[in-house]
Motif scaffolding. Sequence first.
Motif, PDB file in Angstrom:
ATOM      1  N   SER A  85      27.685 -21.585 -23.131  1.00  0.00           N
ATOM      2  CA  SER A  85      27.412 -22.854 -22.155  1.00  0.00           C
ATOM      3  C   SER A  85      27.084 -24.064 -23.407  1.00  0.00           C
ATOM      4  N   TRP A 115      25.992 -31.381 -21.054  1.00  0.00           N
ATOM      5  CA  TRP A 115      26.719 -32.028 -20.310  1.00  0.00           C
ATOM      6  C   TRP A 115      27.517 -32.975 -20.699  1.00  0.00           C
ATOM      7  N   HIS A 134      29.284 -32.038 -23.279  1.00  0.00           N
ATOM      8  CA  HIS A 134      30.310 -31.449 -23.607  1.00  0.00           C
ATOM      9  C   HIS A 134      31.367 -31.059 -22.271  1.00  0.00           C
ATOM     10  N   HIS A 135      30.753 -31.061 -21.064  1.00  0.00           N
ATOM     11  CA  HIS A 135      31.422 -30.635 -19.892  1.00  0.00           C
ATOM     12  C   HIS A 135      32.174 -31.989 -19.637  1.00  0.00           C
ATOM     13  N   LEU A 190      35.255 -31.982 -21.777  1.00  0.00           N
ATOM     14  CA  LEU A 190      36.149 -31.102 -21.030  1.00  0.00           C
ATOM     15  C   LEU A 190      36.793 -31.372 -19.844  1.00  0.00           C
ATOM     16  N   TRP A 196      36.096 -23.179 -19.156  1.00  0.00           N
ATOM     17  CA  TRP A 196      35.505 -24.407 -18.314  1.00  0.00           C
ATOM     18  C   TRP A 196      36.582 -25.360 -18.235  1.00  0.00           C
ATOM     19  N   THR A 197      37.521 -25.487 -19.079  1.00  0.00           N
ATOM     20  CA  THR A 197      38.533 -26.432 -18.858  1.00  0.00           C
ATOM     21  C   THR A 197      39.629 -25.855 -17.823  1.00  0.00           C
ATOM     22  N   TYR A 243      37.956 -26.793 -14.355  1.00  0.00           N
ATOM     23  CA  TYR A 243      38.196 -27.977 -14.141  1.00  0.00           C
ATOM     24  C   TYR A 243      39.640 -28.438 -13.550  1.00  0.00           C
TER      25      TYR A 243
END
Length: 282
Positions: A52, A55, A57-58, A61, A177-178, A181
């Motif tokens: 994890s 945010w 970092h998200h 990504l 996570w990439t 998305y």
Amino acid sequence: MWLWLALLSALLLGFYDIAKKQALAKNGPIEVLFAATAISTILLSPCFFLYSGPWMHHLMLMAKAVLVSASWISGMYALKLLPITTVSPLKATRPFFVVLLSLLIFGEKLNALQYAGVALALASIALTSFSGRRDTAGSGSRAGYVAIGVSIAAGVASALYDKHIMVQMHPLFVQSWTNLYITAIVGLYLLIMRGVSRSSAKFRWDWVLLGTAVLITGADMAYFFALGSKGALLSVISIVRRASVLVTFVFGALIFKEKNLGGKALALLMLLGGMVCLMLGT
């Protein structure tokens, strides 16, 4: 170790391109791309619970996902419109543009061997384009070259961005996570395109899609771990990964029976010569 991971990534990328070309026989390019990324996301789903990040970092990504999606979507259209033995050598020029932009943006210096490698790459682009003109004609061919141009530009931007984010995040966090998305972006794009065109074409399951997803998952995993390794060089990794063109060129000639291979073979040799020059000069 990171160099061997880059070589593994190159091998898997080559077979991924072959599987992707096969998958396009039953479904459209966006359907293939969405299926492959969705399956890959499922394969990587345990990483959502193991890794994890904040945010910010998200958000980073998500920006990477936009670049990758743009590169992949345009690349799929190019693969549909042009022979794989034309698309693959052109895609293989991306590391050279990464080197050039690294020179301008990061202030990296090139020696004589590296400049020779860049010159060989540019010459191979011109030769590949000339050879590819005999494969297709008309607007489809021109659209194919525009698509591959967009794919290369977005791919180069993504590679440079990778160098920035990999110093802050775990490779599996970035990949999982990439991928999620990207799946969301491609899925939304697919829905919009189907709504605009009101297409009645149905998605047809093909087991090749599973193989395509497994191959790209493995190729990306090897790449991210290579790039995240201590002492890894983005320029070298990018060049080594383009060795995947050897796989696609051989299979394009043997399986797909593509024509006009003489000029492409010469362009490929020039490209490989450029890779050698850059590797020796790095």
